[in-house]
Each structure stands twice: as structure tokens, then as C-alpha cells.
Design a protein around this motif. Structure first.
Motif, short mmCIF file in Angstrom:
data_model
loop_
_atom_site.label_atom_id
_atom_site.label_comp_id
_atom_site.label_asym_id
_atom_site.label_seq_id
_atom_site.Cartn_x
_atom_site.Cartn_y
_atom_site.Cartn_z
N ILE A 38 -2.13 43.10 9.02
CA ILE A 38 -2.90 41.94 8.55
C ILE A 38 -1.97 40.73 8.51
N SER A 39 -2.35 39.67 9.21
CA SER A 39 -1.59 38.43 9.19
C SER A 39 -2.30 37.42 8.28
N VAL A 40 -1.50 36.61 7.61
CA VAL A 40 -2.05 35.63 6.66
C VAL A 40 -1.56 34.24 7.04
N ILE A 41 -2.50 33.32 7.23
CA ILE A 41 -2.16 31.95 7.63
C ILE A 41 -2.77 30.96 6.64
N VAL A 42 -1.89 30.33 5.86
CA VAL A 42 -2.32 29.28 4.94
C VAL A 42 -1.38 28.09 5.11
N GLU A 43 -1.84 26.94 4.71
CA GLU A 43 -1.04 25.73 4.84
C GLU A 43 0.13 25.75 3.85
N ASN A 44 1.33 25.38 4.34
CA ASN A 44 2.52 25.31 3.49
C ASN A 44 2.77 26.64 2.79
N ALA A 45 2.87 27.70 3.58
CA ALA A 45 2.90 29.07 3.06
C ALA A 45 4.06 29.35 2.11
N ASP A 46 5.16 28.62 2.25
CA ASP A 46 6.33 28.87 1.40
C ASP A 46 6.26 28.15 0.06
N ASP A 47 5.21 27.36 -0.14
CA ASP A 47 5.08 26.62 -1.40
C ASP A 47 4.77 27.58 -2.54
N THR A 48 5.25 27.25 -3.74
CA THR A 48 5.10 28.15 -4.89
C THR A 48 3.65 28.31 -5.35
N GLN A 49 2.76 27.42 -4.91
CA GLN A 49 1.35 27.59 -5.30
C GLN A 49 0.76 28.88 -4.73
N TRP A 50 1.42 29.47 -3.71
CA TRP A 50 0.92 30.69 -3.09
C TRP A 50 1.60 31.94 -3.65
N SER A 51 2.49 31.81 -4.62
CA SER A 51 3.27 32.96 -5.09
C SER A 51 2.39 34.09 -5.61
N ALA A 52 1.45 33.78 -6.50
CA ALA A 52 0.57 34.83 -7.04
C ALA A 52 -0.32 35.41 -5.95
N PHE A 53 -0.80 34.55 -5.06
CA PHE A 53 -1.62 34.99 -3.92
C PHE A 53 -0.85 35.99 -3.05
N LYS A 54 0.39 35.67 -2.75
CA LYS A 54 1.22 36.55 -1.91
C LYS A 54 1.52 37.86 -2.63
N TYR A 55 1.72 37.78 -3.94
CA TYR A 55 1.97 39.01 -4.71
C TYR A 55 0.74 39.91 -4.67
N GLY A 56 -0.45 39.32 -4.77
CA GLY A 56 -1.68 40.10 -4.66
C GLY A 56 -1.83 40.75 -3.29
N GLU A 89 -0.83 35.67 16.47
CA GLU A 89 -0.81 36.85 15.60
C GLU A 89 -1.65 37.98 16.18
N ILE A 90 -2.81 37.63 16.73
CA ILE A 90 -3.66 38.65 17.35
C ILE A 90 -2.97 39.25 18.58
N LYS A 91 -2.33 38.38 19.36
CA LYS A 91 -1.58 38.84 20.54
C LYS A 91 -0.45 39.78 20.13
N ASN A 92 0.14 39.53 18.96
CA ASN A 92 1.25 40.36 18.48
C ASN A 92 0.80 41.61 17.72
N GLY A 93 -0.51 41.86 17.75
CA GLY A 93 -0.99 43.13 17.21
C GLY A 93 -1.75 43.06 15.90
N ALA A 94 -2.06 41.88 15.40
CA ALA A 94 -2.80 41.78 14.14
C ALA A 94 -4.21 42.33 14.32
N ALA A 118 -10.40 40.00 16.45
CA ALA A 118 -9.84 40.58 15.22
C ALA A 118 -10.76 40.22 14.06
N GLU A 119 -10.67 41.00 12.99
CA GLU A 119 -11.46 40.70 11.79
C GLU A 119 -10.87 39.46 11.12
N ILE A 120 -11.73 38.55 10.67
CA ILE A 120 -11.31 37.31 10.03
C ILE A 120 -11.83 37.27 8.59
#
Length: 313
Positions: A38-56, A89-94, A118-120
Motif C-alpha cells: 500500500i502506497s500513501v501519497i499526501v501533500e508535504n508528507a514529512d510534516d508533523t501534521q501527518w505523524s498520528a496519521f502515519k502511526y495509524g 507507485e502502481i508501476k513499482n508494485g503497489a 489499483a485500489e484507491i
């Protein structure tokens, strides 16, 4: 001799059926045991606003035996850049992609096209609506409404003569529009006046009593301005889901935070996506994502400490 031939044909048919049945069982077992990517694409992925999301996402990947890839992205994404990332990501096997869609004229058409490969799953949707794809997100309208309710609690139900500025940094997303709609509709009849509404805050904004920040980036921008005494006494209420937002609350720079459960957004998004990949006829379940009202005085409650923990991972 004829009888022997019939028996031979019967045995051949039975053996052939058994071979097909065994092949089916092996294929089924292989699919059940498959580790989906499963690949995940969100804007500014390294920003701390995504920390809880990434942990989930991480916890769900462990529970479902899936491989999760968080795609590194810049502070902003164009529609073309997002399309290219999804295709790569789909080409790489997602097997599935979780996406925060970029608003644009062709977003729906682009997602439909890649959705054939791929499933979206979406973690937000655009104003035009993307009916084909499931979306897991909190109730944005209710969150906006809650901010007004908290204001009214603090001022005895009377906001007569109070002035407000609304800061909403995300244009084109349905959640942004719904938060603002929920806030404005709940504010009607309270006597408060909205002086300005913008996507960015500057020192040249007209003075107001309250700055209402409707997303984490806006909350942090307002908090930074308030910390530098550039809000001229305006009190900040808003929506935040990063440790920086909680820091501003702890320092008394923000009065109240409404915190969406982004941990659960990540967890349920990946879980539902893998469920769909495992079972072709699986029906996505409607997920009710909660939110928490946090103030300085209740920051150290057990529930809020758990919320803060997910943000710090």
C-alpha cells in the motif's frame, strides 16, 4: 472392454476435478497469505501534521500483514505531480494507493483512470466530489460547528460585538469548505461579526478579537504570529493535529484546539483498503472518525495524553 473404458474416463474426470480443486485451494491460500503493498501519497508528507496519521497506517499495516510505503512529497503538489507519483507507485508494485487528492479540473478523471490499475482510497475529497472512491475522514462540518460551541461556552453564550478573522489554508478541498460552512452557520445569531477570511495571515490584517484557524497549518501560522505579539491581542481557536499546535495550546497562545483523530484515519484507511484487496466483493464500511476538544486544563487527561502520544510518533 467398453466398461473398462467408461471406468477409465470416469477416473480421469474425477482426477481432473481434484486437480482443479487443489489448484483453486492453492490459489486461494496464496491470495490470503499475500502481503499487499500500500502506497500513501499526501501533500508535504514529512510534516508533523501527518505523524498520528502515519502511526495509524503503521499499526494497521502490522495488523494486516501489509507493506506500507509513505511517498516523500514536497510542501505542495500539482495535479500532474500527484498523477505521476500514483502511476510510479502502481508501476513499482503497489496494490492499493491512499491519496489526499489535489484539487483540479481533471482530478476525478485522473483517479478513475489509475483506479483501473489499483485500489484507491481517499483521505479527503475535492469540492466537485469523487463518488467512485471511498473517503475516510472526520465530520468536517461538525468540527467547524464545535469551534463556535467552544467560543460560546467561554463567553456565556454571548458573542455580541465580537469580531473574528477566519484562516483556512486549504482551497479546493471539500473538508475545508465544510469546516468553514459549519463554523459560519453555527455563528449565525450569536452577534459576532466576521471581519476577514483568508488562506494566509499577515501583520496587515484588520484587528479582531478572535482568529479562527481551520487547519493545522493555519493554526501554526496564527500561533507563530501570536507568539510574536503580531495578533494585537486576538485569541486563537482552531483545528490542529500536530505537536506544534499542542505546544501553542500549552503555552497559552491558543485557547482551544479541536483535534481530528488522524491516527484512526490512517488505521481505517489502510485496513479497509486491504480488506477490499483480500475480498473482491467486499463492501467498504462507513467509518465514523471522532475528534477531541483539548484545552490547557485538560491536556493531561488520560484520553488527551493518548492523543498527544500518537502525534509524537
Amino acid at each position: 472392454m467398453k466398461k473398462d473404458k467408461k471406468m477409465f474416463i470416469f477416473i480421469e474426470a474425477v482426477l481432473g476435478t481434484m486437480v482443479l480443486f487443489l489448484a483453486f485451494l492453492m490459489l486461494r491460500e496464496k491470495n490470503v497469505d499475500k502481503s499487499y503493498q500500500i502506497s500513501v501519497i499526501v501533500e508535504n508528507a514529512d510534516d508533523t501534521q501527518w505523524s498520528a496519521f502515519k502511526y495509524g497506517l503503521k499499526m494497521a499495516a502490522e495488523d494486516k500483514g501489509a507493506e506500507m510505503v509513505m511517498v516523500s512529497t514536497g510542501a505542495s503538489l500539482s495535479q500532474e505531480e500527484e498523477k505521476k507519483l500514483i502511476e510510479e507507485e502502481i508501476k513499482n508494485g503497489a496494490d492499493g494507493v491512499i491519496v489526499q487528492p489535489v484539487s483540479g479540473e481533471d482530478t476525478q478523471q485522473m483517479l478513475k483512470k489509475v483506479g483501473n490499475k489499483a485500489e484507491i482510497m481517499l483521505v479527503d475529497d475535492i469540492l466537485s466530489g469523487i463518488e467512485k472512491f471511498p473517503v475516510i475522514q472526520p465530520d468536517a462540518y461538525a468540527i467547524g460547528k464545535t469551534l463556535v460551541e467552544e467560543l460560546l461556552k467561554d463567553y456565556g453564550g454571548n458573542l455580541e460585538g465580537k469580531t473574528l478573522g477566519i484562516l483556512n489554508g486549504k482551497e479546493g478541498l471539500k473538508s475545508s469548505a465544510e469546516k468553514e460552512k459549519g463554523f459560519i452557520e453555527a455563528l449565525q445569531g450569536t452577534g459576532a461579526e466576521i471581519v476577514w477570511s483568508d488562506t494566509q495571515i499577515t501583520e496587515n490584517m484588520p484587528d479582531v478579537d478572535f482568529v479562527i484557524a481551520l487547519d493545522d497549518n493555519s493554526l501554526r501560522a496564527a500561533g507563530e504570529m501570536a507568539a510574536a505579539n503580531n495578533l494585537h491581542g486576538a485569541i486563537v481557536y482552531g483545528i490542529g493535529n500536530s505537536t506544534q499546535s499542542v505546544y501553542y495550546l500549552d503555552m497559552g497562545i491558543a485557547e482551544c484546539l479541536v483535534i481530528p483523530d488522524t491516527f484512526n484515519v490512517g488505521y481505517q484507511s489502510l485496513t479497509e483498503l486491504v480488506n477490499k484487496l483480500e475480498k473482491a466483493f467486499y463492501e467498504y464500511e462507513n467509518q465514523e472518525i471522532s475528534y477531541t476538544v483539548m484545552r490547557k486544563e485538560n491536556m493531561f487527561s488520560k484520553e488527551n495524553q493518548e492523543v498527544i502520544f500518537t502525534m509524537s510518533q
